[in-house]
Design a protein around this motif. Structure first.
Motif, PDB file in Angstrom:
ATOM      1  N   ALA A   1      -1.694  -0.703   0.524  1.00 14.65           N
ATOM      2  CA  ALA A   1      -0.682  -1.765   0.567  1.00 14.65           C
ATOM      3  C   ALA A   1       0.481  -1.454  -0.370  1.00 14.65           C
ATOM      4  CB  ALA A   1      -1.325  -3.101   0.185  1.00 14.65           C
ATOM      5  N   ILE A   2       0.166  -0.953  -1.557  1.00 14.91           N
ATOM      6  CA  ILE A   2       1.220  -0.593  -2.516  1.00 14.91           C
ATOM      7  C   ILE A   2       2.063   0.559  -1.976  1.00 14.91           C
ATOM      8  CG2 ILE A   2       1.647   0.372  -4.805  1.00 14.91           C
ATOM      9  CD1 ILE A   2      -0.771  -1.195  -5.794  1.00 14.91           C
ATOM     10  N   ALA A   3       1.397   1.539  -1.342  1.00 15.73           N
ATOM     11  CA  ALA A   3       2.126   2.674  -0.769  1.00 15.73           C
ATOM     12  C   ALA A   3       3.104   2.228   0.301  1.00 15.73           C
ATOM     13  CB  ALA A   3       1.132   3.679  -0.187  1.00 15.73           C
ATOM     14  N   ALA A   4       2.660   1.293   1.141  1.00 11.44           N
ATOM     15  CA  ALA A   4       3.550   0.787   2.187  1.00 11.44           C
ATOM     16  C   ALA A   4       4.726   0.037   1.582  1.00 11.44           C
ATOM     17  CB  ALA A   4       2.765  -0.116   3.138  1.00 11.44           C
ATOM     18  N   LEU A   5       4.479  -0.694   0.505  1.00 13.80           N
ATOM     19  CA  LEU A   5       5.574  -1.365  -0.195  1.00 13.80           C
ATOM     20  C   LEU A   5       6.574  -0.348  -0.740  1.00 13.80           C
ATOM     21  CD1 LEU A   5       3.650  -4.135  -2.163  1.00 13.80           C
ATOM     22  CD2 LEU A   5       5.400  -4.520  -0.413  1.00 13.80           C
TER      23      LEU A   5
ATOM     24  N   VAL B   1     -10.171  -0.317  -3.846  1.00 15.54           N
ATOM     25  CA  VAL B   1      -9.074   0.334  -4.555  1.00 15.54           C
ATOM     26  C   VAL B   1      -8.145   1.028  -3.559  1.00 15.54           C
ATOM     27  CG1 VAL B   1      -8.467   2.091  -6.262  1.00 15.54           C
ATOM     28  CG2 VAL B   1     -10.484   0.657  -6.614  1.00 15.54           C
ATOM     29  N   VAL B   2      -8.724   1.688  -2.562  1.00 16.38           N
ATOM     30  CA  VAL B   2      -7.931   2.371  -1.542  1.00 16.38           C
ATOM     31  C   VAL B   2      -7.116   1.369  -0.733  1.00 16.38           C
ATOM     32  CG1 VAL B   2      -8.033   3.752   0.566  1.00 16.38           C
ATOM     33  CG2 VAL B   2      -9.468   4.350  -1.383  1.00 16.38           C
ATOM     34  N   ARG B   3      -7.720   0.225  -0.433  1.00 13.22           N
ATOM     35  CA  ARG B   3      -7.000  -0.789   0.336  1.00 13.22           C
ATOM     36  C   ARG B   3      -5.776  -1.302  -0.438  1.00 13.22           C
ATOM     37  NH1 ARG B   3      -9.140  -2.220   4.972  1.00 13.22           N
ATOM     38  NH2 ARG B   3     -11.345  -1.794   5.395  1.00 13.22           N
TER      39      ARG B   3
ATOM     40  N   ILE C   1       6.914   3.137 -10.711  1.00 13.80           N
ATOM     41  CA  ILE C   1       5.621   2.526 -11.024  1.00 13.80           C
ATOM     42  C   ILE C   1       4.690   2.609  -9.810  1.00 13.80           C
ATOM     43  CG2 ILE C   1       4.472   0.365 -11.636  1.00 13.80           C
ATOM     44  CD1 ILE C   1       7.070  -0.388 -13.148  1.00 13.80           C
ATOM     45  N   ILE C   2       5.226   2.286  -8.632  1.00 12.95           N
ATOM     46  CA  ILE C   2       4.430   2.299  -7.413  1.00 12.95           C
ATOM     47  C   ILE C   2       3.918   3.701  -7.104  1.00 12.95           C
ATOM     48  CG2 ILE C   2       4.521   1.970  -4.910  1.00 12.95           C
ATOM     49  CD1 ILE C   2       6.466  -0.338  -5.410  1.00 12.95           C
ATOM     50  N   VAL C   3       4.779   4.706  -7.231  1.00 16.06           N
ATOM     51  CA  VAL C   3       4.378   6.080  -6.953  1.00 16.06           C
ATOM     52  C   VAL C   3       3.237   6.506  -7.875  1.00 16.06           C
ATOM     53  CG1 VAL C   3       5.106   8.500  -7.084  1.00 16.06           C
ATOM     54  CG2 VAL C   3       6.564   6.816  -5.962  1.00 16.06           C
ATOM     55  N   ALA C   4       3.308   6.137  -9.142  1.00 11.48           N
ATOM     56  CA  ALA C   4       2.255   6.488 -10.098  1.00 11.48           C
ATOM     57  C   ALA C   4       0.916   5.883  -9.689  1.00 11.48           C
ATOM     58  CB  ALA C   4       2.647   6.031 -11.501  1.00 11.48           C
ATOM     59  N   VAL C   5       0.929   4.628  -9.270  1.00 13.96           N
ATOM     60  CA  VAL C   5      -0.298   3.957  -8.842  1.00 13.96           C
ATOM     61  C   VAL C   5      -0.875   4.612  -7.593  1.00 13.96           C
ATOM     62  CG1 VAL C   5      -1.249   1.793  -7.958  1.00 13.96           C
ATOM     63  CG2 VAL C   5       0.339   1.765  -9.896  1.00 13.96           C
ATOM     64  N   VAL C   6      -0.012   4.890  -6.610  1.00 13.31           N
ATOM     65  CA  VAL C   6      -0.476   5.487  -5.360  1.00 13.31           C
ATOM     66  C   VAL C   6      -1.052   6.879  -5.594  1.00 13.31           C
ATOM     67  CG1 VAL C   6       0.257   6.330  -3.094  1.00 13.31           C
ATOM     68  CG2 VAL C   6       1.095   4.135  -3.939  1.00 13.31           C
ATOM     69  N   LEU C   7      -0.389   7.668  -6.413  1.00  8.92           N
ATOM     70  CA  LEU C   7      -0.902   9.009  -6.709  1.00  8.92           C
ATOM     71  C   LEU C   7      -2.265   8.937  -7.398  1.00  8.92           C
ATOM     72  CD1 LEU C   7       2.319  10.889  -7.882  1.00  8.92           C
ATOM     73  CD2 LEU C   7       1.032  11.252  -5.769  1.00  8.92           C
ATOM     74  N   ALA C   8      -2.461   7.960  -8.263  1.00 12.16           N
ATOM     75  CA  ALA C   8      -3.754   7.793  -8.931  1.00 12.16           C
ATOM     76  C   ALA C   8      -4.849   7.461  -7.916  1.00 12.16           C
ATOM     77  CB  ALA C   8      -3.658   6.705  -9.992  1.00 12.16           C
ATOM     78  N   VAL C   9      -4.537   6.585  -6.946  1.00 11.54           N
ATOM     79  CA  VAL C   9      -5.507   6.224  -5.916  1.00 11.54           C
ATOM     80  C   VAL C   9      -5.847   7.430  -5.051  1.00 11.54           C
ATOM     81  CG1 VAL C   9      -5.883   4.820  -3.853  1.00 11.54           C
ATOM     82  CG2 VAL C   9      -4.819   3.801  -5.882  1.00 11.54           C
ATOM     83  N   LEU C  10      -4.834   8.181  -4.633  1.00  7.85           N
ATOM     84  CA  LEU C  10      -5.078   9.362  -3.805  1.00  7.85           C
ATOM     85  C   LEU C  10      -5.886  10.409  -4.562  1.00  7.85           C
ATOM     86  CD1 LEU C  10      -1.602   9.771  -2.041  1.00  7.85           C
ATOM     87  CD2 LEU C  10      -3.706   8.807  -1.091  1.00  7.85           C
TER      88      LEU C  10
END
Length: 405
Positions: free
Chosen positions: A264-268, A258-260, A135-144
């Motif tokens: 944080a999610i990426a670091a988690l 959104v990037v911020r 789930i986290i990877v999907a969110v981070v990829l969307a932000v990037l």
């Protein structure tokens, strides 16, 4: 295999892509993309060597096991020591990154809370951890992806920013590669899960290069898009949050919060996978009495090394409460490169029947790890080398004590 790939992505596509570009740009200047390419080459060699070894030795511990089996007990111990100590520091850095983005005024408190929460998630078993990581990877990829699209479609794009100028020195490019390699190193998490993955001999060699390839594409797209709008100097000046600065330069102020959150999610995500991998290497070392044997206990219900996980969580929490994120990252980088140097040396000893890669791969990987490690900032080199010496002394002490008994 999807869970194994996801855990690798969760380790690599983490805080590094949000934070490592700026210090790398300060080191390499306009040669930033050369540093990224060099880091990718070394990472590919390391990934190939690790994949071949993991298929042959599908046990928890990664290079700790490979070094012991191929080079001798001492080298296995040193690899495990470098991994556990270096990655424990990396865990603290990731936790502090979470705190910095979520609540800058209480960064240490948030960091400790993040460590406690993710240690609890890992305690319940790898499958639940893998689901959360997905789930986290999907969110981070969307932000990037949003950052890349906003940057490339803005009027701030200047292709001259990609030109390599005289500010790009060999030493600067090497140091940038060493810093950027820190963000690539997550594929080791896959290898350390050998006993918990179905059909590891088939899954691990496939999962590692897939995870690395996806990560390289993502990093290259992000680096190019950010350089196009900020330029090397602008990127180097954006020390705290380079991707938010890129969003502002592209005229997408709405994207900044959104990037911020994404950072944080990426670091988690990185922290989740790091705690998982470090605890498994601790388990393997404890089984062989390189660490206290009590840490080898496996929970009867959750089938995880619960004592090792609790210890690592406690140490990381203390480090996150007391240390500085930059010092933690620099210290970790040296240990990670030392770990992979031993992995490449181990892969060089494989025979064709054992799946040996082309000889140039472990040779280039070993040389690359050594060069990048000593190209890091001097304090990182001194502290990292001192920690390896302490690890070697601990091994010698254990040997002497064992022989006397």
């Amino acid at each position: 295999m999807p869970d194994a790939v996801t855990i690798g992505l969760g380790s690599m596509i983490g805080a590094g892509v949000f934070a490592a570009l700026a210090p790398a740009a300060r080191a390499a200047g306009s040669g930033l993309l050369l540093g990224l390419a060099l880091a990718a080459v070394v990472a590919y060699c390391n990934a190939t060597s690790s994949a071949r070894l993991a298929a042959l030795y599908p046990a928890s511990g990664g290079t700790y096991v490979y070094g012991r089996e191929r080079l001798g007990d001492f080298w296995g111990h040193l690899a495990g020591w470098a991994f556990v100590v270096g990655k424990t520091a990396s865990c603290a850095a990731m936790a502090l990154t979470v705190g910095t983005y979520i609540w800058p005024g209480q960064a240490h408190a948030v960091a400790v809370a993040a460590v406690v929460a993710l240690t609890a998630v890992n305690y319940t078993g790898v499958q639940k951890s893998a689901l959360l990581t997905r789930i986290i990877v999907a969110v981070v990829l969307a932000v990037l992806a949003a950052v890349v699209i906003a940057s490339l479609t803005s009027g701030a794009v200047d292709t001259a920013h990609l030109d390599i100028d005289t500010d790009a020195t060999a030493g600067g490019v090497l140091q940038a590669a060493g810093l950027l390699f820190f963000a690539f190193a997550g594929y080791a998490r896959i290898a350390t899960l050998g006993e918990e993955i179905r059909d590891p001999a088939r899954t691990i060699p496939r999962a590692i290069p897939i995870a690395l390839g996806i990560t390289l594409v993502v990093y290259a797209l992000v680096a190019v898009s950010v350089l196009l709008v900020l330029g090397p100097d602008g990127l180097a000046a954006a020390a705290d949050a380079p991707l938010t600065e890129a969003a502002r330069a592209a005229g997408a102020d709405w994207l900044v919060p959104v990037v911020r959150v994404g950072a944080a999610i990426a670091a988690l995500s990185s922290l989740l996978a790091l705690i998982l991998g470090v605890s498994r290497t601790t388990l393997a070392m404890a089984r062989d009495h390189h660490l206290p044997h009590a840490l080898a206990a496996v929970h009867p219900k959750f089938k995880v090394p619960h004592r090792a996980e609790l210890l690592i969580g406690a140490v990381v929490a203390i480090a996150a409460a007391t240390t500085d994120v930059r010092a933690a990252i620099g210290f970790s980088s040296f240990g990670v490169l030392a770990y992979y140097a031993i992995a490449n040396a181990s892969a060089w000893t494989l025979t064709p029947a054992e799946g040996r890669p082309a000889r140039i791969i472990p040779v280039a990987g070993l040389a690359g790890c050594i060069v990048l490690a000593f190209a890091l900032p001097l304090p990182s080199v001194i502290i990292g080398a001192a920690v390896l010496v302490i690890g070697a002394a601990a091994y010698a002490t254990r040997r002497v004590t064992t022989h006397r008994q």
